[in-house]
Enzyme design. Structure first.
Site, PDB file in Angstrom:
ATOM      1  N   CYS A   1       2.874   5.496  -2.763  1.00  0.00           N
ATOM      2  CA  CYS A   1       3.819   5.427  -3.888  1.00  0.00           C
ATOM      3  C   CYS A   1       3.604   4.216  -4.790  1.00  0.00           C
ATOM      4  CB  CYS A   1       5.235   5.436  -3.356  1.00  0.00           C
ATOM      5  SG  CYS A   1       5.545   6.807  -2.264  1.00  0.00           S
TER       6      CYS A   1
ATOM      7  N   GLY B   1       0.851  -1.204   0.000  1.00  0.00           N
ATOM      8  CA  GLY B   1       0.000   0.000   0.000  1.00  0.00           C
ATOM      9  C   GLY B   1       0.870   1.232   0.000  1.00  0.00           C
TER      10      GLY B   1
END
Ligand code: UGA
Length: 434
Positions: free
Chosen positions: A260, A257
């Site tokens: 980025c 997650g």
């Protein structure tokens, strides 16, 4: 050197503070007046270990905050570190970058260097150059200098880099970046890699997509281990000790997650499509990650046989440890899935991220937040561990068994050795192990 930073978000603030720590004079500008006021008083709006301590001796001495672009009039180089959110089609939305460039063109001194620190798609430097030309600024140089900081260890990542990537088309631009990073290159012996702007732009995306692929790979291997009764932790050691594979970023988990990987994977897939190419490997990594994010709920349903009216505790809401960031955190997906499958209550705990997490569920009265990792275990049917916080890693397992009243634990981060849980008789399920 005199350096400017546009944007005091996570990247801008860390970059500015570290550059000031290296001895440069840094002015960081943000349009958010209240944030700038906070920063002037060294009230740090993000959770990043060591950042406040780093800023303490610098603010007001050689680290300044402002809301005025006019304060950039004498800087030698300026880092653009504004957000590049995902648009609906997966492309990176560059409106903040372009607005910053337009404003900078009005104030920068002759021959200043405009450095793109934000993650920007291939070709952005060219577009920025065109904007500057259209404003009559033929003198300004445009550089790409992607960041490789990880939330939670950003200061160390900045001050002890493996490499510094610089994309430019003029020798003078490389010279400026060499001066900026001289303290790191000299003391750390790290490489400053010079390349074209497009190569630097692609390097950033390729790095994140490769790491995301590595995680999706090990997550699928973990699922396979469960079917064939292998142990993913052994397999991980077996492959990771080959330097061609490398041991880092091979930890199975509930899906990657953060702000980025998910965004950059989408953006690279989109950019490649624009030039007529399907990135099949990266596509597959993204698909596998979607499945990984729902896997915890699926596994728990198997363990409990039915999730209807069950009470489930969750340890860890942040997308990883040492951050309060919940963007694209697996916890959001797991909680949504558990609610859809009929759990009656979720009792959640995170050392830092609860407030941010609850902003995703403002009216959900089935989620109960706790200030203690132990209190949230009262009267639950199971515990899921989603984030690898140290307080979970070092939890007293005998106490855990007692508090859970012999109810099962589903550990999606493989925090405990099988021997240690066996010893205390914990009902324990993990990822890719028996
Ligand atoms: C990532 C990159 O690691 C940085 O190099 C890059 O600079 C940054 O993105 C960025 O583009 O700004 P970050 O998002 O802070 O850094 O977090 P990571 O530590 O990379 O973790 C990303 C996700 O992968 C997390 O959900 C984490 O739990 C997961 N992960 C990581 C695993 O599931 N297994 C691993 O072995 C490693």
């Amino acid at each position: 050197m005199k350096i400017g930073i546009v944007g005091t978000g996570y990247v801008g603030l860390v970059t500015g503070s570290c550059l000031a720590h290296l001895g440069h004079t840094v002015t960081a500008v943000d349009i958010d007046v209240s944030k700038v006021e906070m920063l002037k008083k060294i009230q740090v709006p993000i959770f990043e270990p060591g950042l406040e301590e780093l800023m303490q001796p610098l603010v007001g001495k050689n680290l300044f905050f402002s809301t005025q672009y006019a304060d950039f009039s004498d800087v030698d180089a300026i880092f653009i570190a504004v957000g590049t959110p995902s648009a609906d089609d997966g492309s990176a939305d560059l409106k903040y970058v372009y607005t910053a460039v337009e404003s900078l063109s009005l104030v920068l001194k002759k021959n200043a260097c405009v450095i793109l620190k934000s993650t920007v798609p291939v070709g952005t430097a060219g577009k920025v150059r065109n904007i500057l030309l259209s404003q009559g600024r033929t003198d300004l140089m445009v550089v790409n200098n992607p960041e490789f900081l990880k939330e939670g260890s950003a200061i160390k990542d900045f001050l002890e880099p493996d490499r510094i990537v610089v994309g430019a088309d003029k020798e003078e631009a490389f010279d400026i970046l060499e001066k900026i990073y001289a303290p790191l290159v000299k003391t750390r012996n790290c490489y400053l890699l010079k390349m074209s702007n497009v190569s630097a732009e692609l390097t950033k995306y390729a790095a994140n997509c490769f790491l995301a692929t590595k995680i999706s790979f090990i997550n699928e291997i973990a699922q396979l281990c469960e079917i064939i009764q292998a142990d993913v932790e052994d397999v991980k050691k077996g492959i990771g000790s080959d330097p061609r594979v490398g041991a880092l970023f091979l930890n199975p988990g509930p899906g990657y997650g953060g702000s980025c990987f998910p965004k950059d994977v989408k953006a690279l897939i989109y950019s490649a499509k624009q030039v007529g190419m399907d990135l099949n490997v990266v596509n597959a990594a993204e698909e596998a990650n979607k499945r990984a994010k729902y896997y915890a709920a699926k596994k728990l349903e198997k363990i409990l046989e039915n999730l209807k009216n069950k009470v489930v505790a969750i340890w860890g809401l942040a997308f990883k440890a040492l951050t309060d960031d919940v963007r694209e955190s697996s916890a959001i997906y797991v909680v949504n899935e558990l609610l859809t499958k009929g759990v009656s209550q979720l009792q959640v705990f995170d050392p830092e991220a609860t407030k941010n997490f609850m902003s995703y569920f403002p009216r959900e009265n089935k989620i109960k937040c706790f200030d203690s990792q132990w209190d949230c275990l009262k009267n639950v049917d199971a515990l899921i561990i989603l984030t690898e916080w140290n307080e979970f890693k070092t939890a007293d397992l005998t106490k855990l068994k007692t508090m859970l009243n012999d109810k099962p634990v589903l550990d999606m981060r493989n925090l405990y050795s099988l021997q240690s849980v066996e010893k205390v008789g914990l009902r324990y399920h993990s990822l890719g192990r028996k």
